[in-house]
Motif scaffolding. Structure first.
Motif, PDB file in Angstrom:
ATOM      1  N   UNK A 393      15.717  -1.399  -7.815  1.00  0.00           N
ATOM      2  CA  UNK A 393      15.301  -0.881  -9.119  1.00  0.00           C
ATOM      3  C   UNK A 393      15.251  -1.982 -10.169  1.00  0.00           C
ATOM      4  N   UNK A 394      16.078  -3.014 -10.010  1.00  0.00           N
ATOM      5  CA  UNK A 394      16.152  -4.088 -11.007  1.00  0.00           C
ATOM      6  C   UNK A 394      15.300  -5.301 -10.655  1.00  0.00           C
ATOM      7  N   UNK A 395      14.764  -5.357  -9.454  1.00  0.00           N
ATOM      8  CA  UNK A 395      14.077  -6.560  -8.991  1.00  0.00           C
ATOM      9  C   UNK A 395      12.726  -6.742  -9.673  1.00  0.00           C
ATOM     10  N   UNK A 396      12.280  -7.993  -9.732  1.00  0.00           N
ATOM     11  CA  UNK A 396      10.979  -8.295 -10.330  1.00  0.00           C
ATOM     12  C   UNK A 396       9.844  -7.667  -9.529  1.00  0.00           C
ATOM     13  N   UNK A 397       9.997  -7.600  -8.211  1.00  0.00           N
ATOM     14  CA  UNK A 397       9.025  -6.910  -7.370  1.00  0.00           C
ATOM     15  C   UNK A 397       9.599  -5.548  -7.025  1.00  0.00           C
ATOM     16  N   UNK A 398       9.112  -4.499  -7.683  1.00  0.00           N
ATOM     17  CA  UNK A 398       9.650  -3.160  -7.486  1.00  0.00           C
ATOM     18  C   UNK A 398       8.892  -2.392  -6.400  1.00  0.00           C
ATOM     19  N   UNK A 399       7.600  -2.545  -6.362  1.00  0.00           N
ATOM     20  CA  UNK A 399       6.803  -1.751  -5.423  1.00  0.00           C
ATOM     21  C   UNK A 399       5.606  -2.561  -4.950  1.00  0.00           C
ATOM     22  N   UNK A 400       5.117  -2.187  -3.770  1.00  0.00           N
ATOM     23  CA  UNK A 400       3.899  -2.775  -3.222  1.00  0.00           C
ATOM     24  C   UNK A 400       2.903  -1.637  -3.014  1.00  0.00           C
ATOM     25  N   UNK A 401       1.698  -1.826  -3.547  1.00  0.00           N
ATOM     26  CA  UNK A 401       0.636  -0.832  -3.461  1.00  0.00           C
ATOM     27  C   UNK A 401      -0.438  -1.374  -2.519  1.00  0.00           C
ATOM     28  N   UNK A 402      -0.823  -0.570  -1.547  1.00  0.00           N
ATOM     29  CA  UNK A 402      -1.778  -0.990  -0.522  1.00  0.00           C
ATOM     30  C   UNK A 402      -2.968  -0.043  -0.558  1.00  0.00           C
ATOM     31  N   UNK A 403      -4.123  -0.561  -0.858  1.00  0.00           N
ATOM     32  CA  UNK A 403      -5.327   0.267  -0.956  1.00  0.00           C
ATOM     33  C   UNK A 403      -5.834   0.625   0.437  1.00  0.00           C
ATOM     34  N   UNK A 404      -6.154   1.895   0.615  1.00  0.00           N
ATOM     35  CA  UNK A 404      -6.745   2.308   1.895  1.00  0.00           C
ATOM     36  C   UNK A 404      -8.144   1.713   2.023  1.00  0.00           C
ATOM     37  N   UNK A 405      -8.524   1.380   3.232  1.00  0.00           N
ATOM     38  CA  UNK A 405      -9.831   0.786   3.487  1.00  0.00           C
ATOM     39  C   UNK A 405     -10.585   1.647   4.484  1.00  0.00           C
ATOM     40  N   UNK A 406     -11.867   1.372   4.618  1.00  0.00           N
ATOM     41  CA  UNK A 406     -12.717   2.165   5.505  1.00  0.00           C
ATOM     42  C   UNK A 406     -12.501   1.831   6.971  1.00  0.00           C
ATOM     43  N   UNK A 407     -11.726   0.781   7.255  1.00  0.00           N
ATOM     44  CA  UNK A 407     -11.578   0.305   8.629  1.00  0.00           C
ATOM     45  C   UNK A 407     -10.262   0.725   9.270  1.00  0.00           C
ATOM     46  N   UNK A 408      -9.394   1.369   8.520  1.00  0.00           N
ATOM     47  CA  UNK A 408      -8.147   1.865   9.093  1.00  0.00           C
ATOM     48  C   UNK A 408      -7.024   0.858   9.144  1.00  0.00           C
ATOM     49  N   UNK A 507      -1.398 -10.217   6.961  1.00  0.00           N
ATOM     50  CA  UNK A 507      -1.629 -10.108   8.398  1.00  0.00           C
ATOM     51  C   UNK A 507      -2.595  -8.977   8.741  1.00  0.00           C
ATOM     52  N   UNK A 508      -2.533  -7.896   7.961  1.00  0.00           N
ATOM     53  CA  UNK A 508      -3.421  -6.756   8.218  1.00  0.00           C
ATOM     54  C   UNK A 508      -4.730  -6.849   7.431  1.00  0.00           C
ATOM     55  N   UNK A 509      -4.865  -7.868   6.615  1.00  0.00           N
ATOM     56  CA  UNK A 509      -6.074  -8.109   5.818  1.00  0.00           C
ATOM     57  C   UNK A 509      -6.429  -6.882   4.972  1.00  0.00           C
ATOM     58  N   UNK A 510      -5.457  -6.468   4.147  1.00  0.00           N
ATOM     59  CA  UNK A 510      -5.673  -5.336   3.253  1.00  0.00           C
ATOM     60  C   UNK A 510      -5.539  -5.809   1.806  1.00  0.00           C
ATOM     61  N   UNK A 511      -6.116  -5.040   0.913  1.00  0.00           N
ATOM     62  CA  UNK A 511      -5.970  -5.331  -0.501  1.00  0.00           C
ATOM     63  C   UNK A 511      -4.664  -4.712  -0.987  1.00  0.00           C
ATOM     64  N   UNK A 512      -3.833  -5.518  -1.655  1.00  0.00           N
ATOM     65  CA  UNK A 512      -2.513  -5.038  -2.059  1.00  0.00           C
ATOM     66  C   UNK A 512      -2.103  -5.700  -3.368  1.00  0.00           C
ATOM     67  N   UNK A 513      -1.191  -5.021  -4.065  1.00  0.00           N
ATOM     68  CA  UNK A 513      -0.636  -5.536  -5.318  1.00  0.00           C
ATOM     69  C   UNK A 513       0.878  -5.387  -5.294  1.00  0.00           C
ATOM     70  N   UNK A 514       1.553  -6.286  -5.958  1.00  0.00           N
ATOM     71  CA  UNK A 514       2.962  -6.122  -6.249  1.00  0.00           C
ATOM     72  C   UNK A 514       3.123  -5.730  -7.699  1.00  0.00           C
ATOM     73  N   UNK A 515       4.022  -4.770  -7.966  1.00  0.00           N
ATOM     74  CA  UNK A 515       4.221  -4.290  -9.328  1.00  0.00           C
ATOM     75  C   UNK A 515       5.687  -4.430  -9.725  1.00  0.00           C
ATOM     76  N   UNK A 516       5.916  -4.488 -11.032  1.00  0.00           N
ATOM     77  CA  UNK A 516       7.280  -4.607 -11.562  1.00  0.00           C
ATOM     78  C   UNK A 516       7.931  -3.251 -11.786  1.00  0.00           C
ATOM     79  N   UNK A 517       7.160  -2.205 -11.717  1.00  0.00           N
ATOM     80  CA  UNK A 517       7.678  -0.871 -12.012  1.00  0.00           C
ATOM     81  C   UNK A 517       7.283   0.098 -10.912  1.00  0.00           C
ATOM     82  N   UNK A 518       7.945   1.242 -10.906  1.00  0.00           N
ATOM     83  CA  UNK A 518       7.558   2.311  -9.995  1.00  0.00           C
ATOM     84  C   UNK A 518       6.148   2.774 -10.340  1.00  0.00           C
TER      85      UNK A 518
END
Length: 873
Positions: A393-408, A507-518
């Motif tokens: 909860x206190x860390x600079x990297x709180x969550x990782x968001x991974x966008x779904x892609x058309x390739x699975x 490794x999975x070649x996906x679009x992703x972001x790291x966020x500071x908040x939930x």
């Protein structure tokens, strides 16, 4: 005198006194439990035990002792059982379901009351002991059999304390297939005449009993190192083992290995670097267990060492993965007795009994310490799981968001995370990501994640493992790096033990972001169902499906395997509501026989690919499907070179990809056989990696000439990493690309070359998206693994389309992991994947290995395209 219940029960058990197995010197034992010698026919530790006898002895003991139950957690690719032995008191066995439920409560303490946790904390401590993950490191299995007997039959106070206070989970042979190779290799080469046998195993290093056959026993059926598979889950043994961890939530995890025969014994603490996600409490417990192990070894006058040789940085080892879940994970390394008895560099002979005795003593000291410190070990485990939430909860990297892609690929990544016990959520609606850092970017910026994107909140009990697998870049101490640079400058070897980067979004070649908040409004993803698709209606003209996904690759491979004629549409088109990109696959009804409809339906069910039935050659947009640009594909007959000189791992990675990811037949052939007529039976040859000069030695001049002739006559050779280094040598007569000779020198040692081998980092490559090898890959840049020191230069007259992907510019090359200071400048702009016409045939060369450990799922289309399409363009 009134006896306590346990003592009263023991008084009724017929016991025998004195040592009942070879790895102990005394004690008292339940006479009803069979000794190892009574079932095996020899003293434990006097020879290597085959798998069927391991199973027989475990079953006999379990039948005789209420302290032992058995579970089969998996079956290997060769059909052997992966066994789990559960050893604890009869009383604990009677309440195992409640113990497991309480262990799960401690593993996820969120929303639990103090009273509930206090009650749950009264469980026995749970210790997992894993032996022989590398098949030839077989003294561990013999020690496990002795430990099984001791826990099943021992009536002494220490044994009873362990049984009352702990549940000991014994995995006696983590790699049954590799272990069986070792056992059979030794049996074939050790003396078998009665008089000869009395003299024992030949002790001379280099004799055949100590060598084994290619590729050696270390690895699995597919030549994978299962000690690197803990978060990848490529093998059923690993999947079963990880599921066991989820079910039991162990507090201690020990992985017992072997090392060079002239060493002594290693136990934790490890050397640097240690992964930054390892909690401070683990370091404390390393020292506690080290004191116990040292005392046991000192009593016997045995040598040992700590803090050198083995690190805890890569999170896929058999103890680094458990460490990140809260267990005290420890690697134990015993000098190897090799074939059973070997003369060491100091002239002493190390026997299998010696090696097994050391492992037995270390395991006993570990579980005895775990029993004695049960309360504090369970309490610290609970605090680890709680603090994973609060620290997240206190860390600079709180969550990782991974966008779904058309390739699975994002779906596959989510499935892998769930398999690791990591909570994954899904966005219910689009969400704004304020100041998010996109993977591969250099600065944070606002972004918008679409509904359905996966979100991993790192504030969860499994958060430290999740962070280690998902963070963009694993951190190395600056002091460690300074030390390595100084060692390098003065000609000493480095301490990088494994790869330095493995971030799963890359490794999975996906679009992703790291966020500071939930992030956003979420729903928990409880499971990822297997890919399924409805069978298409019967087509009048053709069946079509888009390229690029794992499902479409399996679909293509299945059709080609089943002799269906398939074509590739080199231009995009639209038919009704269905749009197909460049590279779509078309199976014409008229080009195939009447069974095509059934074959398509069967492969749709097997692959999960979405296939569209087309009733006309005319399309609504784009090029009609009767155009000459819709290119026919050949059904390739594929061989893979193996045997002496070939890197067994690289061979296994490629074979696994072909058979398990693509379900396409591939035939192993010996490198030495390539000088003969065997190539006449194949269209495509995969050359896995090999060390310097190995291909030249194994092929000889005749093999080299025959291979070059076969390529010029129309064959396709695909080279991986070390094989590419060989193919770029002028005398291979295969490639116009050449290795770049490094001129970087150090001041010391009269200007000797600086070591330039990159220790497994992630780099950016830029791609030619028009190449057929990029079919289904629309990314103009993507990440790849870079390791080793081979760098290539293309000829000045490089032709359009030859370089398919080259490393990015120096300023944008590095994505994650460690590069030596001059490495980016060396590598920048050099080719990573290229293809050349050689006569009527083709060379397709990868500077690295796209199949490495089955980790790089985002690179699967590139390798699959090389194999399945390479002979058609």
């Amino acid at each position: 005198m009134r006896l306590a219940p346990a003592a009263a029960l023991l008084s009724l058990i017929p016991v025998v006194l004195g040592a009942q197995h070879a790895l102990t010197t005394g004690g008292s034992y339940d006479a009803a439990v069979p000794t190892p010698a009574a079932v095996l026919g020899y003293e434990v530790g006097s020879r290597f035990t085959p798998h069927h006898m391991i199973m027989r002895y475990a079953e006999r003991v379990a039948a005789a002792s209420p302290r032992i139950t058995l579970d089969t957690v998996a079956r290997t690719f060769e059909g052997r059982e992966s066994l789990l032995i559960i050893a604890t008191s009869a009383a604990n066995h009677g309440r195992l379901d409640q113990i497991r439920a309480n262990a799960q409560r401690l593993a996820d303490p969120r929303d639990a009351s103090a009273g509930e946790l206090a009650l749950a904390s009264r469980i026995p401590s749970i210790a997992w002991l894993g032996y022989t993950v590398h098949g030839g490191e077989a003294s561990g299995t013999e020690a496990a059999l002795a430990l099984l007997y001791q826990l099943a039959a021992g009536t002494d106070a220490e044994t009873r304390l362990i049984l009352d206070s702990t549940i000991v989970l014994i995995d006696p042979v983590q790699n049954p297939d590799g272990h069986e190779r070792h056992v059979q290799d030794v049996l074939r080469m050790r003396p078998m005449c009665e008089a000869c046998f009395e003299h024992g195993v030949p002790t001379t290093p280099g004799t055949m009993v100590h060598q084994g056959s290619w590729p050696g026993p270390r690895t699995s059926h597919y030549n994978f190192d299962l000690n690197r598979d803990w978060f990848i889950h490529s093998h059923p043994e690993t999947r079963g083992r990880v599921a066991t961890f989820h079910a039991w939530a162990p507090h201690v995890a020990v992985d017992l290995h072997e090392m060079g025969s002239s060493s002594s014994y290693f136990f934790a603490p490890p050397m640097e670097p240690v992964n930054k996600n390892v909690h401070a409490s683990i370091l404390k417990w390393w020292d506690i267990y080290a004191v116990a192990n040292a005392a046991a070894f000192d009593r016997n006058g045995w040598a040992y060492f700590r803090r050198e040789g083995y690190d805890e940085f890569y999170p896929g080892y058999g103890v680094s993965w458990p460490i990140l879940t809260g267990a005290v994970g420890m690697t134990y390394e015993q000098a190897s007795s090799s074939g059973g008895a070997i003369r060491r560099s100091d002239g002493t002979v190390l026997t299998l009994t010696d090696a097994a005795s050391h492992h037995y003593a270390a395991a006993w000291a570990t579980i005895l310490t775990t029993a004695r410190l049960r309360d504090s070990r369970v309490r610290d485990y609970l605090e680890f799981r709680r603090s994973a939430v609060s620290d997240g909860e206190r860390a600079a990297l709180r969550a990782v968001v991974i966008e779904r892609d058309a390739y699975g690929r994002a779906d596959s990544l989510a499935q892998r995370l769930i398999g690791n016990g990591i909570e994954v959520h899904r966005l219910r609606a689009d969400a704004d990501l304020r100041g998010a850092m996109e993977y591969g970017a250099t600065a944070p910026r606002d972004a918008r994640a679409p509904a359905g994107s996966y979100v991993v909140d790192l504030a969860q009990p499994q958060g430290r493992l999740a962070r280690a697998l998902l963070e963009p870049d694993a951190q190395l101490d600056s002091s460690f790096i300074r030390g390595e640079l100084e060692s390098r400058r003065t000609g000493q070897s480095d301490r990088f033990y494994d790869v330095t980067a493995w971030s799963l979004p890359y490794l999975y070649r996906v679009r992703a972001w790291g966020t500071r908040t939930a992030v956003g409004s979420l729903e928990l993803v409880r499971d990822m169902p297997a890919a399924m698709a409805a069978a298409p209606p019967q087509a009048r003209f053709a069946y079509a499906f888009a390229p690029g996904s794992e499902t479409s690759l399996r679909m293509l491979a299945g059709l080609l395997r089943d002799s269906v004629r398939v074509r590739l549409a080199q231009r995009g088109f639209r038919a009704g509501n269905d749009r197909f990109p460049q590279g779509a696959f078309i199976a014409l009804v008229s080009a195939n026989d009447a069974r095509v409809h059934d074959v398509v339906r069967r492969n749709v069910a097997a692959s999960g690919a979405r296939v569209v039935a087309l009733n006309s050659s005319m399309v609504d947009e784009g090029t009609d499907l009767g155009s000459n640009s819709v290119m026919p594909l050949r059904m390739p007959r594929v061989a893979i070179a193996g045997g002496g000189g070939v890197n067994g791992n690289s061979f296994g990675f490629a074979r696994y990809t072909m058979e398990q990811r693509l379900a396409y037949p591939v035939t192993p052939v010996a490198v030495a056989s390539l000088a003969g007529s065997v190539l006449n039976e194949f269209d495509v040859l995969i050359l896995p990696s090999a060390g310097g000069g190995q291909f030249s030695r194994e092929l000889g001049d005749a093999g080299r000439d025959r291979l070059a002739q076969w390529v010029r006559a129309g064959g396709v050779v695909i080279t991986l990493q070390g094989a590419t280094a060989w193919a770029t040598q002028e005398d291979s007569r295969l490639s116009r690309v050449r290795a770049w000779r490094d001129t970087t020198r150090r001041a010391a040692d009269a200007g000797a070359p600086l070591p330039a081998s990159v220790p497994g980092a992630i780099a950016r490559v830029l791609a030619d998206t028009l190449s057929p090898l990029m079919t289904g890959v629309r990314d103009v840049e993507f990440p790849v693994l870079v390791s080793g020191n081979d760098v290539y230069v293309t000829p000045r007259d490089v032709r359009p389309g030859e370089v398919v992907a080259r490393f990015g510019p120096e300023s944008r090359l590095r994505l994650a992991g460690y590069f030596w200071p001059e490495s980016p400048a060396r590598i920048a702009g050099s080719p990573w994947l290229w293809t050349e016409s050689v006569g009527s045939g083709r060379v397709i060369a990868f500077a690295g290995d796209p199949n490495f450990r089955d980790m790089w799922r985002g690179l699967l289309p590139l390798f699959a395209n090389a194999v399945l399409l390479g002979s058609s363009f």
